[in-house]
Design an enzyme around this catalytic site. Structure first.
Site, short mmCIF file in Angstrom:
data_model
loop_
_atom_site.label_atom_id
_atom_site.label_comp_id
_atom_site.label_asym_id
_atom_site.label_seq_id
_atom_site.Cartn_x
_atom_site.Cartn_y
_atom_site.Cartn_z
N CYS A 62 0.85 -1.19 0.00
CA CYS A 62 0.00 0.00 0.00
C CYS A 62 0.89 1.24 0.00
CB CYS A 62 -0.89 0.00 1.24
SG CYS A 62 -1.99 1.42 1.35
N HIS A 121 -9.11 -3.99 -1.60
CA HIS A 121 -8.10 -3.21 -0.87
C HIS A 121 -8.49 -1.73 -0.84
CE1 HIS A 121 -3.72 -2.16 0.07
NE2 HIS A 121 -4.26 -1.00 -0.26
N GLU A 122 -8.87 -1.21 -2.02
CA GLU A 122 -9.24 0.22 -2.09
C GLU A 122 -10.54 0.49 -1.34
OE1 GLU A 122 -6.90 1.98 -2.95
OE2 GLU A 122 -5.75 0.45 -3.99
N HIS A 148 -10.11 1.14 2.28
CA HIS A 148 -9.67 2.49 2.64
C HIS A 148 -10.87 3.41 2.92
CE1 HIS A 148 -5.33 2.40 2.25
NE2 HIS A 148 -5.38 1.89 1.02
NI NI Z 1 -3.75 1.03 0.00
#
Ligand code: NI
Length: 181
Positions: free
Chosen positions: A106, A148-149, A152
């Site tokens: 990341c 993953h995004e 966030h």
């Molecule tokens: Ni990330």
């Protein structure tokens, strides 16, 4: 945070920055100047990195916008090369319970890689830049980048999903593992 007005390139928030731990807000006006500016800044910032995705909180904006930009990498030579795709107010559901563990990194957590379990197949939904509603199926690496995004936007980083601390390694060790595989 230092912002370069002319280029749109922003600093990337690093682990510990409070913005990375917030639940991001839905984008209410996709056509607004603020949203246009945010998208431009995200595109410009991602383009300066080797990253395959970016979420708005990573440039300090707690809004539900992500970019998914799969491209072949050393670890994923067969990863699809795709136009970076802007997704506003994204959502997803897994198409099966099957999860796979694979390596992630990341831009907000430099120098570290870890094995992260993710759903292999998902159905996603988002609004594109024109406000069109898009629904599509993702699998494998691209599904991993999306998840993953998406995390966030929920105030999570990939380290939160690691099942065993032994699955967290220094980037230098990760490259040794790759080269010996
Ligand atoms: Ni990330």
């Amino acid at each position: 945070m230092t912002n370069t007005q002319e280029t749109g390139i922003r600093e990337i928030a690093q682990l510990g920055a409070p913005v990375l731990r917030l639940q991001a807000q839905p984008v209410s006006d996709i056509a607004s100047a603020e949203t246009r500016q945010l998208i431009t800044a995200m595109q410009a910032t991602l383009a300066t990195t080797a990253g395959v995705g970016l979420a708005a909180p990573q440039i300090g904006v707690s809004q539900r916008v992500i970019i998914v930009a799969s491209k072949p990498t050393a670890r994923y030579p067969k990863a699809p090369l795709m136009e970076p795709t802007i997704m506003l107010n994204p959502a997803f559901k897994p198409l099966s319970d099957t999860k796979e563990k694979d390596w992630e990194g990341c831009l907000s957590v430099p120098g570290i890689r870890a094995l992260v379990p993710r759903f292999r197949e998902i159905m996603i939904h988002y609004s594109d830049e024109q406000g069109n509603s898009v629904e599509t199926r993702l699998e494998g690496f691209v599904a991993r980048v999306f998840q993953h995004e998406f995390d966030h936007l929920e105030g999570m980083v990939y380290l939160d999903r690691v099942e065993d601390n032994a699955d967290i390694v220094a980037e230098s060790e990760y490259f040794k593992i790759l080269n010996s595989a």
